[in-house]
Design a protein around this motif. Structure first.
Motif, mmCIF file in Angstrom:
data_model
loop_
_atom_site.group_PDB
_atom_site.id
_atom_site.type_symbol
_atom_site.label_atom_id
_atom_site.label_comp_id
_atom_site.label_asym_id
_atom_site.label_seq_id
_atom_site.Cartn_x
_atom_site.Cartn_y
_atom_site.Cartn_z
ATOM 1 N N SER A 41 0.836 -1.211 0.000
ATOM 2 C CA SER A 41 0.000 0.000 0.000
ATOM 3 C C SER A 41 0.866 1.254 0.000
ATOM 4 O O SER A 41 0.520 2.257 -0.636
ATOM 5 N N GLU A 83 -7.413 0.143 -0.648
ATOM 6 C CA GLU A 83 -7.593 -1.087 0.123
ATOM 7 C C GLU A 83 -8.831 -0.931 1.010
ATOM 8 O O GLU A 83 -9.134 0.171 1.468
ATOM 9 N N ASP A 158 -5.569 -1.619 -4.997
ATOM 10 C CA ASP A 158 -4.905 -2.084 -3.780
ATOM 11 C C ASP A 158 -5.753 -3.172 -3.121
ATOM 12 O O ASP A 158 -6.804 -2.894 -2.549
ATOM 13 N N GLU A 159 -5.297 -4.397 -3.223
ATOM 14 C CA GLU A 159 -5.975 -5.586 -2.686
ATOM 15 C C GLU A 159 -7.459 -5.637 -3.052
ATOM 16 O O GLU A 159 -8.328 -5.688 -2.176
HETATM 17 MG MG LIG Z 1 -1.931 -2.778 2.133
#
Ligand SMILES: [Mg+2]
Ligand SMILES: Nc1ncnc2c1ncn2[C@@H]1O[C@H](COP(=O)(O)OP(=O)(O)O)[C@@H](O)[C@H]1O
Length: 230
Positions: A41, A83, A158-159
């Motif tokens: 991140s 995220e 992000d994820e």
């Molecule tokens: Mg992360």
């Protein structure tokens, strides 16, 4: 399209990103794989401008963007989905999605909305509902639709799959594949290698702020799967 060299991100004494070099050519989907705390991140946030790099260079289409605001980077064509499925909970689904296209004129925003509905049909039924009332998977799709809606050249995810049921992972993967066909460049992070390896072309395994392995997804598959169990 994106070139990162000698990137360092630090929070007080913690070196979150510790000298990373990364290049992404136009049209490629690149996966950054690593366990919790690896620095994924922090790297993404440095590219979109949410954290300041302590050292290093970030260039986008040949231009040094390190000194630009997040807004300016978004205007250059960098889309970002954070995220943890972050939506504006009290805003409608439609307004959430179009928040990614505010820099476009009204008529084009209409086209963006139509395109996102074609990609994620549930958006049409839920358009007037507050985004905070949706299920977790639906909220993640809204966050991704927001990042895609402005028609970015580079999409940072992000994820995107964290904690999602397979049905949502498949929908997100299908949307990414569709945008790949249109030439989109993607940088995505994941802890869970398996579904991400199916849509990425190239990958990097990150641990403790550094890239440990790089290659095509076939080449790093073993190392990426091993990282899942750390
Ligand atoms: Mg992360
Ligand atoms: N805002 C912050 N303040 C202090 N430390 C942070 C902050 N964000 C992340 N870190 C630390 O930086 C390291 C990398 O975190 P992060 O980039 O979030 O990794 P990942 O996304 O791979 O889980 C971790 O040790 C984490 O605890």
């Amino acid at each position: 399209m994106l070139a990162i060299s000698d990137l360092h991100v630090a929070y007080g004494g913690t070196q979150a990103v510790d000298g990373v070099d990364l290049r992404i050519e136009k049209g490629r989907t690149v996966l950054l794989i690593g366990a919790n705390g690896a620095g994924k991140s922090s790297l993404i946030n440095a590219v979109i401008g949410l954290v300041r790099a302590a050292r290093g260079l970030i260039s986008f289409e040949g231009r040094d963007i390190g000194g630009l605001s997040s807004d300016a980077r978004a205007r250059l064509g960098i889309g970002y989905s954070p995220e943890g499925r972050r939506v504006f909970p009290t805003m409608s689904v439609k307004d959430n999605v179009l928040a990614g296209a505010v820099r476009l004129p009204g008529r084009e925003q209409g086209r963006c909305w139509d395109r996102m509905v074609a990609t994620f049909p549930f958006l049409a039924e839920r358009q007037a509902q507050a985004a905070g009332e949706l299920s977790g998977g639906q909220q993640q799709l809204v966050a991704i639709a927001r990042a895609m809606s402005g028609g970015p050249k580079l999409l940072l995810l992000d994820e995107p799959f964290l904690g999602l049921a397979p049905v949502w992972i498949q929908q997100i993967s299908a949307a990414v594949r569709q945008m790949q066909e249109e030439g989109l460049t993607v940088l995505m992070t994941e802890q869970m290698a398996r579904p991400a390896l199916k849509i990425a072309h190239d990958g990097h395994v990150m641990r403790a702020g550094r890239i440990r392995r790089s290659g095509t997804t076939a080449e790093i598959r073993g190392a990426a799967l091993a990282e899942e169990y750390l």
